[in-house]
Design a protein around this motif. Structure first.
Motif, PDB file in Angstrom:
ATOM      1  N   ALA A 109      55.461  53.831  30.706  1.00  0.00           N
ATOM      2  CA  ALA A 109      55.307  53.747  32.159  1.00  0.00           C
ATOM      3  C   ALA A 109      53.858  53.970  32.557  1.00  0.00           C
ATOM      4  O   ALA A 109      53.309  53.244  33.402  1.00  0.00           O
ATOM      5  CB  ALA A 109      56.209  54.766  32.845  1.00  0.00           C
ATOM      6  N   LEU A 110      53.210  54.962  31.945  1.00  0.00           N
ATOM      7  CA  LEU A 110      51.803  55.229  32.248  1.00  0.00           C
ATOM      8  C   LEU A 110      50.921  54.046  31.854  1.00  0.00           C
ATOM      9  O   LEU A 110      49.984  53.685  32.579  1.00  0.00           O
ATOM     10  CB  LEU A 110      51.340  56.493  31.519  1.00  0.00           C
ATOM     11  N   ILE A 111      51.209  53.457  30.694  1.00  0.00           N
ATOM     12  CA  ILE A 111      50.425  52.309  30.243  1.00  0.00           C
ATOM     13  C   ILE A 111      50.573  51.140  31.217  1.00  0.00           C
ATOM     14  O   ILE A 111      49.581  50.504  31.597  1.00  0.00           O
ATOM     15  CB  ILE A 111      50.851  51.890  28.822  1.00  0.00           C
ATOM     16  N   PHE A 112      51.813  50.872  31.630  1.00  0.00           N
ATOM     17  CA  PHE A 112      52.015  49.762  32.563  1.00  0.00           C
ATOM     18  C   PHE A 112      51.316  50.036  33.899  1.00  0.00           C
ATOM     19  O   PHE A 112      50.669  49.154  34.453  1.00  0.00           O
ATOM     20  CB  PHE A 112      53.509  49.536  32.795  1.00  0.00           C
ATOM     21  N   LEU A 113      51.434  51.247  34.402  1.00  0.00           N
ATOM     22  CA  LEU A 113      50.824  51.578  35.688  1.00  0.00           C
ATOM     23  C   LEU A 113      49.300  51.551  35.619  1.00  0.00           C
ATOM     24  O   LEU A 113      48.638  51.398  36.649  1.00  0.00           O
ATOM     25  CB  LEU A 113      51.308  52.949  36.160  1.00  0.00           C
ATOM     26  N   ALA A 114      48.744  51.672  34.408  1.00  0.00           N
ATOM     27  CA  ALA A 114      47.289  51.581  34.251  1.00  0.00           C
ATOM     28  C   ALA A 114      46.770  50.194  34.624  1.00  0.00           C
ATOM     29  O   ALA A 114      45.567  50.023  34.863  1.00  0.00           O
ATOM     30  CB  ALA A 114      46.899  51.919  32.808  1.00  0.00           C
ATOM     31  N   TYR A 115      47.667  49.218  34.674  1.00  0.00           N
ATOM     32  CA  TYR A 115      47.261  47.852  35.029  1.00  0.00           C
ATOM     33  C   TYR A 115      47.201  47.628  36.537  1.00  0.00           C
ATOM     34  O   TYR A 115      47.127  46.487  36.993  1.00  0.00           O
ATOM     35  CB  TYR A 115      48.177  46.831  34.357  1.00  0.00           C
ATOM     36  N   ALA A 116      47.237  48.724  37.306  1.00  0.00           N
ATOM     37  CA  ALA A 116      47.137  48.609  38.764  1.00  0.00           C
ATOM     38  C   ALA A 116      45.871  47.872  39.218  1.00  0.00           C
ATOM     39  O   ALA A 116      45.928  47.102  40.188  1.00  0.00           O
ATOM     40  CB  ALA A 116      47.219  49.993  39.405  1.00  0.00           C
ATOM     41  N   PRO A 117      44.690  48.059  38.572  1.00  0.00           N
ATOM     42  CA  PRO A 117      43.517  47.291  38.997  1.00  0.00           C
ATOM     43  C   PRO A 117      43.715  45.776  38.882  1.00  0.00           C
ATOM     44  O   PRO A 117      43.249  45.015  39.739  1.00  0.00           O
ATOM     45  CB  PRO A 117      42.409  47.785  38.059  1.00  0.00           C
ATOM     46  N   ILE A 118      44.411  45.333  37.824  1.00  0.00           N
ATOM     47  CA  ILE A 118      44.678  43.895  37.695  1.00  0.00           C
ATOM     48  C   ILE A 118      45.713  43.473  38.729  1.00  0.00           C
ATOM     49  O   ILE A 118      45.640  42.376  39.293  1.00  0.00           O
ATOM     50  CB  ILE A 118      45.165  43.553  36.271  1.00  0.00           C
ATOM     51  N   MET A 119      46.688  44.341  38.978  1.00  0.00           N
ATOM     52  CA  MET A 119      47.663  44.069  40.032  1.00  0.00           C
ATOM     53  C   MET A 119      46.966  43.937  41.378  1.00  0.00           C
ATOM     54  O   MET A 119      47.292  43.053  42.182  1.00  0.00           O
ATOM     55  CB  MET A 119      48.699  45.194  40.071  1.00  0.00           C
ATOM     56  N   HIS A 120      46.007  44.811  41.638  1.00  0.00           N
ATOM     57  CA  HIS A 120      45.227  44.734  42.877  1.00  0.00           C
ATOM     58  C   HIS A 120      44.523  43.383  42.975  1.00  0.00           C
ATOM     59  O   HIS A 120      44.472  42.761  44.048  1.00  0.00           O
ATOM     60  CB  HIS A 120      44.209  45.879  42.918  1.00  0.00           C
ATOM     61  N   ARG A 121      43.989  42.928  41.854  1.00  0.00           N
ATOM     62  CA  ARG A 121      43.322  41.619  41.823  1.00  0.00           C
ATOM     63  C   ARG A 121      44.306  40.502  42.166  1.00  0.00           C
ATOM     64  O   ARG A 121      43.987  39.583  42.918  1.00  0.00           O
ATOM     65  CB  ARG A 121      42.709  41.380  40.444  1.00  0.00           C
ATOM     66  N   CYS A 122      45.517  40.586  41.614  1.00  0.00           N
ATOM     67  CA  CYS A 122      46.543  39.585  41.911  1.00  0.00           C
ATOM     68  C   CYS A 122      46.862  39.561  43.404  1.00  0.00           C
ATOM     69  O   CYS A 122      47.014  38.494  44.006  1.00  0.00           O
ATOM     70  CB  CYS A 122      47.818  39.889  41.126  1.00  0.00           C
ATOM     71  N   LEU A 123      46.958  40.746  44.017  1.00  0.00           N
ATOM     72  CA  LEU A 123      47.282  40.828  45.437  1.00  0.00           C
ATOM     73  C   LEU A 123      46.138  40.299  46.288  1.00  0.00           C
ATOM     74  O   LEU A 123      46.362  39.606  47.298  1.00  0.00           O
ATOM     75  CB  LEU A 123      47.591  42.281  45.815  1.00  0.00           C
ATOM     76  N   VAL A 124      44.919  40.613  45.912  1.00  0.00           N
ATOM     77  CA  VAL A 124      43.752  40.132  46.659  1.00  0.00           C
ATOM     78  C   VAL A 124      43.689  38.607  46.640  1.00  0.00           C
ATOM     79  O   VAL A 124      43.357  37.970  47.639  1.00  0.00           O
ATOM     80  CB  VAL A 124      42.457  40.736  46.079  1.00  0.00           C
ATOM     81  N   LEU A 125      44.017  38.028  45.497  1.00  0.00           N
ATOM     82  CA  LEU A 125      43.975  36.572  45.368  1.00  0.00           C
ATOM     83  C   LEU A 125      45.177  35.894  46.020  1.00  0.00           C
ATOM     84  O   LEU A 125      45.117  34.716  46.342  1.00  0.00           O
ATOM     85  CB  LEU A 125      43.924  36.182  43.885  1.00  0.00           C
ATOM     86  N   GLY A 126      46.274  36.624  46.179  1.00  0.00           N
ATOM     87  CA  GLY A 126      47.514  35.992  46.613  1.00  0.00           C
ATOM     88  C   GLY A 126      48.109  35.171  45.488  1.00  0.00           C
ATOM     89  O   GLY A 126      48.561  34.038  45.689  1.00  0.00           O
ATOM     90  N   GLN A 127      48.117  35.755  44.276  1.00  0.00           N
ATOM     91  CA  GLN A 127      48.550  35.050  43.078  1.00  0.00           C
ATOM     92  C   GLN A 127      50.027  35.310  42.764  1.00  0.00           C
ATOM     93  O   GLN A 127      50.635  36.262  43.252  1.00  0.00           O
ATOM     94  CB  GLN A 127      47.701  35.479  41.883  1.00  0.00           C
ATOM     95  N   THR A 128      50.583  34.446  41.911  1.00  0.00           N
ATOM     96  CA  THR A 128      51.982  34.572  41.488  1.00  0.00           C
ATOM     97  C   THR A 128      52.118  35.261  40.130  1.00  0.00           C
ATOM     98  O   THR A 128      53.219  35.330  39.583  1.00  0.00           O
ATOM     99  CB  THR A 128      52.639  33.186  41.394  1.00  0.00           C
TER     100      THR A 128
END
Length: 438
Positions: free
Chosen positions: A136-155
């Motif tokens: 769970a911690l490892i997956f949540l560490a990808y929040a910066p990439i998730m933020h990038r996806c949200l900023v772009l409006g990506q799928t």
């Protein structure tokens, strides 16, 4: 009697201690989720990045102009024509509302993926209540990439959830269902096509055949709808540009992008393909050759000894390793790998530690160290806006730092190679018995 009382008291003490540790872990995860929610909310405001391509694709379908999908949109639409139908409901709303719908859908996908990974881990180690904490911690560490996806409006968050669903179903022996999820993933994004090759090498025929059938149906529907001209436009938009040069752009994190930034002076915010210097061509070719030889040498026995896995067969012992290998290859070998695609690495990175431990493979501490280093490299640094890179295009140290994600993917690839070697040496089940080992 006194001995039994002491034993009972000790058991109760251990139970209370475990309950306390479990409560602490849940509290820590809750705090992390609250912090991540605040962090990701910064991308809630509508922006003009990648999302207009989806929104306008839906608009031209609603307006009866599907022929304009690849010729008259303000932002390039790079999905198969049939997938524009998925975005048609969004086009029924104003742009800001449609953006927020996708934003919340992405958050839901992010949470669903976390839950799927947690359940998958508990399936692997049902007796260990704490086993899902590190993944769970490892997956949540990808929040910066998730933020990038949200900023772009990506799928991409949806794509990551489809990958997690595929793994979730494979671990339960639902090979057809896993193939449906994999086919949808490959129709949505191009890089996961490499997973088909890995699964085929492991003889997961039911999963591969189902995924290919989904792809054929999607491509056929697109062809029947737009005809040869429309599909030609799609092929030119998606594949044609890569034949005319490479991209040194900051968000191209493939091996080719790394060598373009190293040996060319192409701009970090220039998304028009530039001619590849000879040094780039040679470095990329040698890198791919080394990867191919490495995978063949370390995985020859791993793939050769795999039993044929049909509709009802259930060889689940190496699912995490196969997904890790495919994920590493998908972000490394293609000419263009956007930063947000690295979100796909969150699934294998989260699951590999449990797989390694479950199979009692040697070197768990070293493997965990390599894995966590790979996680840090692929999730950091935070991705800035285009203006940040445009002002620093000639900064050599920045061009070097941008290689970090690629190196992190190489660490994942190396970990999978080591895993294949160790599995063949120390696997407790014989190749012929592995299909029924679980």
């Amino acid at each position: 009697m006194m001995g039994n009382n002491k034993l009972s008291a000790t058991s109760k003490g251990l139970a209370l201690d475990n309950n306390f540790r479990g409560a602490v872990r849940k509290f820590v995860l809750l705090l992390i989720l609250v912090a991540l929610g605040w962090y990701l909310s910064g991308a809630y405001a509508p922006r003009i990045n990648d999302f207009p391509a989806y929104y306008e694709a839906g608009r031209v379908v609603l307006e009866g102009r599907p022929g304009d999908l690849y010729s008259k949109l303000s932002v390039v639409f790079t999905n198969l024509p049939a997938l524009s139908l998925l975005f048609t409901p969004l086009a029924l709303f104003e742009y800001d509302t449609a953006w927020h719908i996708l934003w919340w859908s992405s958050i839901a996908s992010f949470v669903a993926t976390l839950l799927l990974l947690a359940v998958s881990v508990r399936t692997r180690k049902p007796s260990d209540g704490a086993s899902a904490f590190l993944p769970a911690l490892i997956f949540l560490a990808y929040a910066p990439i998730m933020h990038r996806c949200l900023v772009l409006g990506q799928t991409t968050p949806l794509a990551v959830m489809l990958l997690a669903i595929c793994v979730f179903l494979l671990l339960r022996g639902h090979n057809i269902g896993a193939g449906l999820a994999l086919g949808a993933l490959c129709a949505l994004k191009i890089p996961p096509l490499l997973l088909l090759g890995v699964f085929a090498a492991r003889r997961r025929w039911a999963t591969v055949a189902t995924a290919v059938a989904v792809l054929i149906l999607t491509v056929s529907a697109s062809w029947l709808w737009l005809g040869t001209e429309g599909m030609s436009q799609y092929a030119e938009r998606v594949f044609g540009a890569n034949t005319r040069g490479g991209l040194a752009a900051f968000n191209n994190q493939s091996l080719d992008g790394l060598w373009m930034r190293t040996f060319s002076d192409a701009g970090l915010t220039n998304w028009t393909p530039s001619p590849r210097p000879y040094a780039t061509t040679i470095a990329t070719s040698l890198s791919l050759l080394v990867i191919a030889i490495g995978v063949l040498l370390t995985g020859w026995k791993f793939f050769f000894s795999a039993p044929a896995i049909g509709r009802s067969a259930s060889d689940t012992n190496t699912v995490e390793l196969e997904v890790g290998l495919g994920a590493a290859l998908m972000v490394l070998v293609l000419p263009v790998t956007w930063t947000h695609y690295f979100m796909l690495l969150s699934v294998p990175f989260a699951l590999l530690p449990i797989w390694w431990q479950r199979n009692n493979l040697p070197g768990i501490r070293m493997a965990t160290g390599v894995l966590l280093t790979g996680v840090l490299l692929t999730t950091w640094p935070h991705v800035h806006e285009n203006s940040y890179y445009a002002a620093r295009e000639t900064l050599g140290s920045l061009r070097l730092i941008l290689a970090g994600r690629t190196v992190g993917a190489l660490l994942l690839l190396g970990l999978c190679m080591a895993g294949m070697i160790l599995w063949n040496k120390t696997g407790t089940a014989k190749p012929s018995d592995r299909a029924s080992a679980d």
